[in-house]
Scaffold this motif. Structure first.
Motif, PDB file in Angstrom:
ATOM      1  N   TYR A   1       0.845  -1.207   0.000  1.00  0.00           N
ATOM      2  CA  TYR A   1       0.000   0.000   0.000  1.00  0.00           C
ATOM      3  C   TYR A   1       0.875   1.249   0.000  1.00  0.00           C
ATOM      4  O   TYR A   1       0.662   2.194  -0.762  1.00  0.00           O
ATOM      5  N   LEU A   2       1.888   1.243   0.874  1.00  0.00           N
ATOM      6  CA  LEU A   2       2.792   2.390   0.958  1.00  0.00           C
ATOM      7  C   LEU A   2       3.633   2.523  -0.301  1.00  0.00           C
ATOM      8  O   LEU A   2       3.788   3.629  -0.847  1.00  0.00           O
ATOM      9  N   ALA A   3       4.167   1.426  -0.784  1.00  0.00           N
ATOM     10  CA  ALA A   3       5.090   1.476  -1.922  1.00  0.00           C
ATOM     11  C   ALA A   3       4.406   1.950  -3.196  1.00  0.00           C
ATOM     12  O   ALA A   3       4.967   2.759  -3.950  1.00  0.00           O
ATOM     13  N   VAL A   4       3.204   1.484  -3.478  1.00  0.00           N
ATOM     14  CA  VAL A   4       2.552   1.858  -4.728  1.00  0.00           C
ATOM     15  C   VAL A   4       2.188   3.340  -4.728  1.00  0.00           C
ATOM     16  O   VAL A   4       2.298   4.020  -5.761  1.00  0.00           O
ATOM     17  N   HIS A   5       1.782   3.873  -3.597  1.00  0.00           N
ATOM     18  CA  HIS A   5       1.486   5.301  -3.531  1.00  0.00           C
ATOM     19  C   HIS A   5       2.752   6.135  -3.681  1.00  0.00           C
ATOM     20  O   HIS A   5       2.756   7.159  -4.382  1.00  0.00           O
ATOM     21  N   ALA A   6       3.834   5.702  -3.032  1.00  0.00           N
ATOM     22  CA  ALA A   6       5.094   6.435  -3.164  1.00  0.00           C
ATOM     23  C   ALA A   6       5.568   6.441  -4.612  1.00  0.00           C
ATOM     24  O   ALA A   6       6.065   7.460  -5.116  1.00  0.00           O
ATOM     25  N   LEU A   7       5.405   5.324  -5.308  1.00  0.00           N
ATOM     26  CA  LEU A   7       5.809   5.237  -6.712  1.00  0.00           C
ATOM     27  C   LEU A   7       5.003   6.186  -7.582  1.00  0.00           C
ATOM     28  O   LEU A   7       5.556   6.913  -8.420  1.00  0.00           O
ATOM     29  N   VAL A   8       3.688   6.225  -7.390  1.00  0.00           N
ATOM     30  CA  VAL A   8       2.836   7.088  -8.206  1.00  0.00           C
ATOM     31  C   VAL A   8       3.082   8.561  -7.892  1.00  0.00           C
ATOM     32  O   VAL A   8       3.169   9.398  -8.796  1.00  0.00           O
ATOM     33  N   PHE A   9       3.203   8.894  -6.614  1.00  0.00           N
ATOM     34  CA  PHE A   9       3.488  10.284  -6.252  1.00  0.00           C
ATOM     35  C   PHE A   9       4.804  10.744  -6.877  1.00  0.00           C
ATOM     36  O   PHE A   9       4.937  11.905  -7.273  1.00  0.00           O
ATOM     37  N   SER A  10       5.770   9.852  -6.952  1.00  0.00           N
ATOM     38  CA  SER A  10       7.078  10.221  -7.471  1.00  0.00           C
ATOM     39  C   SER A  10       7.081  10.418  -8.978  1.00  0.00           C
ATOM     40  O   SER A  10       7.975  11.079  -9.511  1.00  0.00           O
ATOM     41  N   SER A  11       6.095   9.862  -9.663  1.00  0.00           N
ATOM     42  CA  SER A  11       6.086   9.943 -11.126  1.00  0.00           C
ATOM     43  C   SER A  11       5.010  10.860 -11.687  1.00  0.00           C
ATOM     44  O   SER A  11       4.980  11.110 -12.893  1.00  0.00           O
ATOM     45  N   SER A  12       4.113  11.388 -10.844  1.00  0.00           N
ATOM     46  CA  SER A  12       3.071  12.283 -11.339  1.00  0.00           C
ATOM     47  C   SER A  12       3.595  13.710 -11.413  1.00  0.00           C
ATOM     48  O   SER A  12       4.650  14.040 -10.866  1.00  0.00           O
ATOM     49  N   ASN A  13       2.810  14.566 -12.072  1.00  0.00           N
ATOM     50  CA  ASN A  13       3.257  15.925 -12.350  1.00  0.00           C
ATOM     51  C   ASN A  13       3.015  16.868 -11.178  1.00  0.00           C
ATOM     52  O   ASN A  13       2.260  17.822 -11.263  1.00  0.00           O
ATOM     53  N   GLY A  14       3.642  16.619 -10.079  1.00  0.00           N
ATOM     54  CA  GLY A  14       3.505  17.487  -8.920  1.00  0.00           C
ATOM     55  C   GLY A  14       2.335  17.070  -8.048  1.00  0.00           C
ATOM     56  O   GLY A  14       1.296  16.630  -8.516  1.00  0.00           O
ATOM     57  N   ASN A  15       2.497  17.215  -6.755  1.00  0.00           N
ATOM     58  CA  ASN A  15       1.475  16.787  -5.807  1.00  0.00           C
ATOM     59  C   ASN A  15       1.358  17.791  -4.671  1.00  0.00           C
ATOM     60  O   ASN A  15       2.363  18.296  -4.166  1.00  0.00           O
ATOM     61  N   HIS A  16       0.142  18.069  -4.273  1.00  0.00           N
ATOM     62  CA  HIS A  16      -0.053  18.830  -3.044  1.00  0.00           C
ATOM     63  C   HIS A  16       0.367  17.959  -1.862  1.00  0.00           C
ATOM     64  O   HIS A  16       0.224  16.734  -1.892  1.00  0.00           O
ATOM     65  N   ALA A  17       0.864  18.584  -0.810  1.00  0.00           N
ATOM     66  CA  ALA A  17       1.300  17.828   0.363  1.00  0.00           C
ATOM     67  C   ALA A  17       0.164  16.997   0.941  1.00  0.00           C
ATOM     68  O   ALA A  17       0.384  15.882   1.426  1.00  0.00           O
ATOM     69  N   TYR A  18      -1.071  17.515   0.869  1.00  0.00           N
ATOM     70  CA  TYR A  18      -2.173  16.783   1.487  1.00  0.00           C
ATOM     71  C   TYR A  18      -2.543  15.523   0.721  1.00  0.00           C
ATOM     72  O   TYR A  18      -3.255  14.669   1.258  1.00  0.00           O
ATOM     73  N   TYR A  19      -2.058  15.357  -0.502  1.00  0.00           N
ATOM     74  CA  TYR A  19      -2.283  14.090  -1.208  1.00  0.00           C
ATOM     75  C   TYR A  19      -1.707  12.927  -0.408  1.00  0.00           C
ATOM     76  O   TYR A  19      -2.214  11.807  -0.472  1.00  0.00           O
ATOM     77  N   THR A  20      -0.604  13.181   0.307  1.00  0.00           N
ATOM     78  CA  THR A  20       0.096  12.093   0.993  1.00  0.00           C
ATOM     79  C   THR A  20      -0.629  11.608   2.238  1.00  0.00           C
ATOM     80  O   THR A  20      -0.218  10.609   2.841  1.00  0.00           O
ATOM     81  N   ALA A  21      -1.702  12.290   2.647  1.00  0.00           N
ATOM     82  CA  ALA A  21      -2.442  11.835   3.828  1.00  0.00           C
ATOM     83  C   ALA A  21      -2.958  10.419   3.650  1.00  0.00           C
ATOM     84  O   ALA A  21      -3.176   9.706   4.641  1.00  0.00           O
ATOM     85  N   VAL A  22      -3.142   9.986   2.420  1.00  0.00           N
ATOM     86  CA  VAL A  22      -3.681   8.650   2.180  1.00  0.00           C
ATOM     87  C   VAL A  22      -2.715   7.557   2.626  1.00  0.00           C
ATOM     88  O   VAL A  22      -3.130   6.425   2.897  1.00  0.00           O
ATOM     89  N   ILE A  23      -1.405   7.871   2.722  1.00  0.00           N
ATOM     90  CA  ILE A  23      -0.457   6.843   3.159  1.00  0.00           C
ATOM     91  C   ILE A  23      -0.236   6.867   4.663  1.00  0.00           C
ATOM     92  O   ILE A  23       0.467   6.002   5.189  1.00  0.00           O
ATOM     93  N   ALA A  24      -0.820   7.830   5.353  1.00  0.00           N
ATOM     94  CA  ALA A  24      -0.643   7.896   6.806  1.00  0.00           C
ATOM     95  C   ALA A  24      -1.098   6.611   7.510  1.00  0.00           C
ATOM     96  O   ALA A  24      -0.408   6.138   8.427  1.00  0.00           O
ATOM     97  N   PRO A  25      -2.249   5.999   7.144  1.00  0.00           N
ATOM     98  CA  PRO A  25      -2.626   4.737   7.801  1.00  0.00           C
ATOM     99  C   PRO A  25      -1.621   3.618   7.579  1.00  0.00           C
ATOM    100  O   PRO A  25      -1.389   2.804   8.487  1.00  0.00           O
TER     101      PRO A  25
END
Length: 644
Positions: free
Chosen positions: A356-380
């Motif tokens: 769960y953590l790895a796939v989100h980190a991979l997508v965030f790293s390859s998308s065209n910029g992310n708001h910081a609050y997008y990462t709240a989904v990996i907090a759990p």
């Protein structure tokens, strides 16, 4: 009972299914568990609801929430104004609870923010329940504490942004998957698909990121034959797809005249909204992918992308406090359990949350910029891995002082070092994240002192050491890991560090994006128009003579304060950024000719379109003093009545 013993697999198939139907038995629940959980939930409620009457409502979504509360058409299709002329640029599912509470309690800021508070607290409770069934009450408490004090979750759970609902639904999906793997029952797996489908209604394709991970976990760890597992995964995937696409299909078959124009699209197609504007345009250089409107992906402007985005100076202090511990726990949780049966529940949990953590980190790293609050989904995931990892390390530490340990497990004498090492690693990482700003520098000595005392107590333990001394050392070490992130989280209670409504972040970064001094005016919420907006609304209402629309505005930016103040039909030309090709110049002219529209409010801060060009060439500009302004500034009001 240790965390590991609570989830040890049985040998027989029947025994495995029977054990899977329950978590830690109630009679084995420690006395501290319920009071501790109640305390965590109270703390979460206070943190998330603090200042809810002046919550940071997102101006765009806040306007839509008020409109959706006053019109069924706007409610179902996510209309930006009460007439539902154009939609928001997302699916409306995340805002349905907000619109319902505003409908029930009236147009107030706290009513719009209340569902986010409830969703945030429910996420903490649900994660505790899920982690407890997986790794025991100690792990569950650590996970709940970690999630509660994650800074980005605190500020996000007071904002009207879809990620709070997304996170809750994905945690529910993870819990259903865990139950499906543990029990071999089909219904929890189908429920997992339903939760993912509902999560799709809140944030679209982002909800699908977990599907490959969930499918792999079930295929690898669930009981039953390989073919049976594969067929069940396909069935659950079909359910997830059906629930996900339900709104899109309804909007697709609804005649365009009977629903709003879909913002962010050049063709008024719901599939473009989901897979183009909120999908492919976020990756690569083609901002018009699949019919998306060019230049409308706001996340491209944040700069938070690349492999280091989770630990940069902006995002890192919001989310990454337990990232090294989570990675260490995921790796050791898999490696140390390598000799267990394929269906080992403890290893399965580490694989699920780690994936769960790895796939989100991979997508965030390859998308065209992310708001910081997008990462709240990996907090759990970070919280679950932190809790499960510390519980695993604790069990190995305790086993070191049991003679049977070496004979049964043959681990040597080194695994017990993982617990104090994890505490040292987490505290050291907290110092690294806080050091550039030294925002909570007064807490750093406290964290270091607690860590030293805790680690010293754990390392010097002997066979005659009193259990209370060990428990005190462990509690001190865990407190050391929480002190610094808790300081960042609690700082958001001060509006100075609560961040902007459009980009909630805490700490000095939140200050940079939010209010800049303690005497700044309070955020404008629902039903709280400024004096300038009140004067404009009074002028428009006084001079309105049966027109359908109060006025037309150039982009949502111009309409937002008026829509939050008063629920009226407003023709928002160009949607969120002003680039969406609605209405056309011909449609605008027809509305004026048929006396459905009289006034138009334009701004120099959004791009010129054929519709705004038509207004400038066919309508008369009104002096700003007529509607309560000394100077026009960047806005100009036009009267199209003279052209009838």
């Amino acid at each position: 009972m240790t965390a590991v013993s609570a989830v040890q697999p049985t040998g027989a198939h029947r025994g495995r299914r029977a054990a899977g139907r329950r978590s830690v038995p109630p009679e084995d629940a420690p006395r501290w568990e319920r009071p501790a959980l109640a305390t965590v939930l109270v703390v979460a409620t206070v943190l998330y609801s603090w200042g809810i009457g002046h919550a940071a409502l997102h101006p765009f979504y806040g306007a839509a929430i008020r409109s959706m509360a006053d019109s069924w058409r706007a409610f179902f299709f996510g209309g930006l104004d009460a007439s539902g002329s154009i939609s928001i640029d997302k699916l409306p599912g995340a805002f349905w609870p907000d619109a319902v509470t505003v409908w029930i309690f009236g147009p107030s800021t706290w009513a719009a923010a209340l569902p986010q508070v409830v969703e945030g607290v429910l996420t903490v409770w649900l994660l505790h329940r899920i982690v407890r069934a997986w790794a025991g009450p100690f792990a569950a408490l650590i996970a709940a504490l970690t999630l509660t004090f994650t800074p980005i979750t605190v500020v996000l759970n007071r904002a009207t942004i879809p990620d709070t609902a997304l996170t809750l639904l994905l945690v529910a999906a993870a819990g259903a998957l865990q139950k499906a793997v543990r029990t071999e029952r089909l219904l929890p797996l189908i429920t997992c698909g339903i939760w993912v489908g509902l999560a799709f209604q809140t944030k679209m394709l982002q909800a699908w990121l977990v599907l490959p991970v969930f499918a792999a976990v079930y295929q690898l760890a669930a009981p039953g034959t390989r073919l049976n597992r594969a067929l069940r995964v396909l069935l659950a995937g079909a359910v997830a797809l059906a629930v996900s696409c339900s709104w899109v299909l309804i909007a697709w078959v609804t005649p365009a005249a009977n629903r709003p124009y879909l913002d962010g699209t050049s063709n008024n197609d719901p599939f473009t909204l989901v897979f183009g504007y909120n999908g492919l345009s976020r990756f690569g250089s083609d901002s018009t992918a699949f019919g998306a409107v060019a230049g409308t992906a706001a996340s491209r402007t944040t700069g938070n992308t690349g492999w280091g985005m989770l630990i940069n100076h902006t995002v890192g202090p919001q989310i990454a406090w337990f990232l090294p511990l989570a990675v260490l726990a995921a790796v050791l949780g898999v490696v140390w359990r390598a000799g267990q049966p394929r269906t080992d529940p403890l290893r399965t949990g580490f694989v699920m949350w780690g994936g769960y953590l790895a796939v989100h980190a991979l997508v965030f790293s390859s998308s065209n910029g992310n708001h910081a609050y997008y990462t709240a989904v990996i907090a759990p995931a970070l919280a679950a891995l932190a809790g499960g990892g510390l519980a695993l390390f604790r069990s190995e530490y305790e086993a070191q002082y049991q003679p049977v340990h070496e004979a049964e497990h043959g681990t040597g004498g080194r695994r017990h070092m993982a617990l104090p090492a994890a505490i040292v690693l987490t505290v050291a990482w907290a110092l690294v994240l806080d050091w550039p700003t030294r925002f909570v520098s007064r807490l750093l000595p406290i964290a270091v002192m607690l860590a030293l005392c805790g680690v010293a107590g754990l390392w010097t333990r002997g066979p005659r050491t009193a259990p209370r001394m060990v428990h005190a050392a462990l509690a001190g070490g865990i407190a050391a890991t929480l002190v610094v992130p808790a300081g960042w989280a609690i700082s958001s209670l001060d509006p100075l560090y609560a961040g902007a409504a459009t980009s909630p972040m805490t700490g000095p970064v939140g200050k940079a994006y939010g209010v800049h001094h303690r005497h700044a005016p309070q955020r404008v919420g629902l039903d709280r128009p400024s004096a300038r907006d009140t004067a404009l609304l009074d002028y428009l209402t006084t001079h309105r003579h049966g027109e359908k629309y109060l006025l037309a505005t150039q982009a949502a930016y111009t309409a937002e304060p008026l829509l939050r103040a008063k629920s009226e039909p407003v023709l928002v030309m160009g949607g969120f950024t002003g680039n969406t090709p609605f209405p056309t110049a011909q449609q605008l002219g027809s509305l004026v000719t048929t006396r459905q529209l009289r006034y138009a409010l334009l701004t120099t801060q959004r791009p010129t379109t054929p519709a705004t060009t038509w207004v400038k060439s066919h309508c008369t500009r009104i002096p700003p003093t007529a509607y309560g302004r000394r100077t026009a500034g960047s806005f100009a009001l036009y009267d199209c009545n003279t052209q009838r």
